[in-house]
Design an enzyme around this catalytic site. Structure first.
Site, PDB file in Angstrom:
ATOM      1  N   SER A 178      -6.246   2.655  -0.668  1.00  0.00           N
ATOM      2  CA  SER A 178      -4.787   2.682  -0.733  1.00  0.00           C
ATOM      3  C   SER A 178      -4.379   2.787  -2.190  1.00  0.00           C
ATOM      4  O   SER A 178      -4.822   1.992  -3.020  1.00  0.00           O
ATOM      5  CB  SER A 178      -4.233   1.400  -0.105  1.00  0.00           C
ATOM      6  OG  SER A 178      -2.865   1.529   0.137  1.00  0.00           O
ATOM      7  N   GLU A 179      -3.516   3.780  -2.513  1.00  0.00           N
ATOM      8  CA  GLU A 179      -3.166   4.043  -3.916  1.00  0.00           C
ATOM      9  C   GLU A 179      -2.622   2.827  -4.645  1.00  0.00           C
ATOM     10  O   GLU A 179      -2.692   2.739  -5.865  1.00  0.00           O
ATOM     11  CB  GLU A 179      -2.061   5.105  -4.024  1.00  0.00           C
ATOM     12  CG  GLU A 179      -2.472   6.495  -3.692  1.00  0.00           C
ATOM     13  CD  GLU A 179      -1.950   6.878  -2.338  1.00  0.00           C
ATOM     14  OE1 GLU A 179      -2.375   6.232  -1.355  1.00  0.00           O
ATOM     15  OE2 GLU A 179      -1.133   7.793  -2.272  1.00  0.00           O
ATOM     16  N   ASN A 180      -1.985   1.925  -3.896  1.00  0.00           N
ATOM     17  CA  ASN A 180      -1.367   0.779  -4.557  1.00  0.00           C
ATOM     18  C   ASN A 180      -2.371  -0.292  -4.969  1.00  0.00           C
ATOM     19  O   ASN A 180      -1.963  -1.333  -5.497  1.00  0.00           O
ATOM     20  CB  ASN A 180      -0.253   0.180  -3.678  1.00  0.00           C
ATOM     21  CG  ASN A 180      -0.726  -0.159  -2.284  1.00  0.00           C
ATOM     22  OD1 ASN A 180      -1.541   0.553  -1.704  1.00  0.00           O
ATOM     23  ND2 ASN A 180      -0.232  -1.248  -1.743  1.00  0.00           N
TER      24      ASN A 180
ATOM     25  N   SER B   4      -6.689   2.332  -9.560  1.00  0.00           N
ATOM     26  CA  SER B   4      -6.666   3.044  -8.293  1.00  0.00           C
ATOM     27  C   SER B   4      -6.594   4.551  -8.513  1.00  0.00           C
ATOM     28  O   SER B   4      -7.319   5.321  -7.882  1.00  0.00           O
ATOM     29  CB  SER B   4      -5.459   2.576  -7.476  1.00  0.00           C
ATOM     30  OG  SER B   4      -5.436   3.205  -6.227  1.00  0.00           O
TER      31      SER B   4
END
Lengths: 228, 221, 221, 228
Positions: B49-51, B91
């Site tokens: 997940s990018e976050n 990330s």
């Protein structure tokens, strides 16, 4: 050792009109909630805001958008914030949309003394129009410049009096880089510990990056409650 | 309500087959996120997940919701056993640095050479590119999943994209409710046709010419 | 053995006065490391180590040695209460990004405009620059501490450095066993003279001309 | 989930002559001890080694130097390694000396998909001779390129079966960036845990960066024992 602020009014009082702010968070997760409420109450204007997105219409940076306190936004996502989208489309607000990884890296570079770097994100898109590109190893990249801010407003779960910060789960997001890239970094924290209570190997943001600390009760509003 | 759901489900179920055992995968916002619901239990797939999370778990039960734990679509999630949290800079370094085996993204338009547009409709919609522009260059393989045509019945697979691009020549495969199409050096290659569709249906709903795979599967999903 | 020690100690004691309460400081390898031994207990100073530690503590007692805990000079150390560990990339980001108030470095040569040479003698010695080239551009203030003259009695403060540079126009202050000299836009400024030295001694042992500070201190340390 | 190797001989057997290796550690702290011993035993030759320094004469990378297995070194410090210094001065070994922060950042860039960046370190020194420099905000910077490797050999205190790594104190140093920049990263670890035993917020290197794990007993030789 670090300055512990006692009121949010006081915390935002030194932020002048026209300041550039970095504001941590992704969606509503990891945002410095009460600093933003206080900034909305104070009505500081003409702000340039660097943040991944802009909260929702009635919380987070949405509060400042609603009050038209923001002149310019550098963000990667407008998403479902209708007021933000309306202001962008109508030209009321100047918006620089930046790929999320580029935004994160530009902020890191700002804190790390790297003035510029190359990235593939945005090559061949309207973002590259008029921009300097360069080929390395047969692949094209865009030159991107570092971002810094007058103030960085970050939110952490735990702090000690040396300014060391630890974040909770995905509330880490943009906060660690922003803490490094603000001339003055104000950390809104859920809990303040005595020095020595945080494990040196678990520190996400070493205290050198934090100038002021304030303890704030977080509402932690949920944007999209999804359950099994 | 049930018909759009079943189309989304059909696409998501087909897209799931792109996930191989041992893969690190990024699923974009929207239909791509749904793919996670169909991952076969005999595959070990780690979702990024990018976050700042490697190892997205299932949605939480109502009593286990943590407001500080979301995916890139801002939905409350859990973390799988063996997960790791990190910053957005770490990330995107993970994404940009080529450490993701596969990204499945939504699309507004895809061109004959694999250009992707999925973040903005000038004058109408500002969505923002989020992490997509990093993903299209960083992930080892890009699969776009979307409806084959737009609401007006017009093709979304075009000779040239009309919308602002997310990336140029980045898409490897397109999965729609009607077909699976690969972007190859020779052109678009039809590899699978969904149940209830004919080759002529697909040709009529796709602007660029289509090459036929030697192993073309009819009624594939 | 006692005379060289006392020179090193004299320099280190004087250099300690450069550390102000609340400062984040990087001490280079060699004599600069000794400065830590003289830090007044009424100052809170946090020492940074390039290898990934903010908050170097005193040397360990023999029973508390941890082989995984060293400073940039590879000496076993401890971590102070409130310390933090991080990677070398994060450490150099901290240095390069201007978050260190002061760096105290050793020097082989310093020029009239503040050029520093301290990492290599062509054909004779390869020491390596380590973190010094990052520090000279990143720390807000650079103080070089060294003997005033080399073993042959020749000046180490020169019109132009003859050795390969570590950084150009980077030094703010030079502290030697004989004097404290500031690098200013007008030239080198003599601000303090050590006990037992005259201004003429200093002039004779320093190649560039020296301006006299209006507040010049004699017998300063 | 990750491949757990059982012998160090096996671990280094796929490293061919002429390979480029990144080797973690600072001094003797955080070096992959047994992988280096095995590599010395195997006698793999013509290696290019990227490491902050080169151990001491009889331990760490010093073992490979002594055997003349290294053709080229990219490092920031020769320090007190007499054999390394001798080989550099005599031209027996090709040495590229790089400022420590630049070395760390080039490795990070290699793992992060950043092909090049600008840094002030080295401006005005012999390192800048013939190099591309550029002024940003009135200050001069050098263009630096990313580093990657065929194999990264790192040392961690703890790993789980997903490849997540945690380092001990200053043994972290160059290991996390190197883990990201090797095509194949082999982690020599003190202890292997079951998946779930390491805290997700304490992971220094997420498992995606690690291809192979081997458990190794560490001698942890001390280069400069200094006590009160």
């Amino acid at each position: 050792m670090k300055q512990i602020l006692l009121s949010f009014q006081d915390a935002v009082s030194r932020i002048p009109d026209g300041a550039t702010l970095m504001v941590g968070g992704f969606g509503l997760v990891g945002i410095p909630e009460q600093l933003l409420v206080a900034l909305a109450d104070r009505g500081t204007r003409n702000l340039t805001v660097i943040s991944n997105n802009c909260g929702v219409d009635d919380w987070g940076l949405g509060l400042l958008l609603r009050n038209k306190q923001i002149k310019r936004v550098i963000a990667s996502y407008v998403g479902e914030n209708k007021e933000f989208e309306r202001q962008v489309l109508s030209g009321e607000i100047e918006a620089e949309l930046v790929p999320q990884g580029t935004l994160a890296e530009r902020i890191r570079a700002g804190g790390a003394g790297i003035p510029a770097f190359y990235t593939p994100a945005g090559v061949g898109t309207p973002l590259a129009d008029g921009r300097e590109t360069r080929v390395f190893g047969g692949k094209e990249y865009i030159l991107e410049h570092a971002l810094t801010a007058d103030f960085s407003l970050v939110r952490a779960a735990r702090a000690d009096r040396m300014g060391n910060l630890i974040y909770n789960k995905t509330a880490r997001n943009f906060n660690p880089m922003m803490a490094t890239a603000g001339k003055v970094t104000i950390a809104e924290v859920e809990q303040l510990f005595e020095t020595g209570d945080l494990h040196p190997e678990s520190i996400d943001t070493p205290g050198v990056y934090v100038q002021q600390i304030i303890v704030g009760k977080q509402e932690k509003r949920i944007e999209r409650l999804t359950t099994r | 309500m049930s018909e759009p759901m079943s189309i989304r489900e059909r696409i998501a179920r087909r897209a799931e087959k792109e996930l191989l055992d041992g893969y690190y995968v990024n699923l974009g916002i929207g239909i791509p996120t749904l793919v996670a619901n169909y991952i076969s239990p005999d595959k070990q797939v780690v979702l990024q997940s990018e976050n700042g999370l490697l190892g997205i778990g299932p949605y939480p039960s109502p009593d286990r919701v943590d407001p500080d734990l979301i995916n890139a679509g801002k939905e409350t999630v859990t973390a799988m056993t063996g997960a790791a949290y990190f910053s957005s800079a770490d990330s995107s370094a993970m994404i940009r640095g080529g450490h993701t085996d596969l990204a499945i993204l939504g699309g507004m338009e895809v061109s004959a050479v694999g250009d992707l547009a999925n973040w903005s409709i000038p004058g109408k919609l500002v969505k923002g590119m989020g992490g997509a522009m990093d993903l299209v260059h960083g992930a080892k393989r890009i699969v776009v999943i979307m409806d084959h045509v737009n609401k007006a019945g017009q093709p979304k697979i075009l000779n040239h994209c009309s919308l602002p691009l997310t990336g140029k020549q980045v898409v490897n495969r397109i999965i729609t409710d009607r077909a699976v199409i690969d972007v190859t050096a020779e052109g678009l290659l039809l590899v699978e046709v969904a149940e209830g569709c004919s080759i002529e249906d697909i040709r009529g709903a796709t602007e660029p010419p289509l090459l036929m795979s030697e192993t073309l599967l009819m009624n594939a999903y």
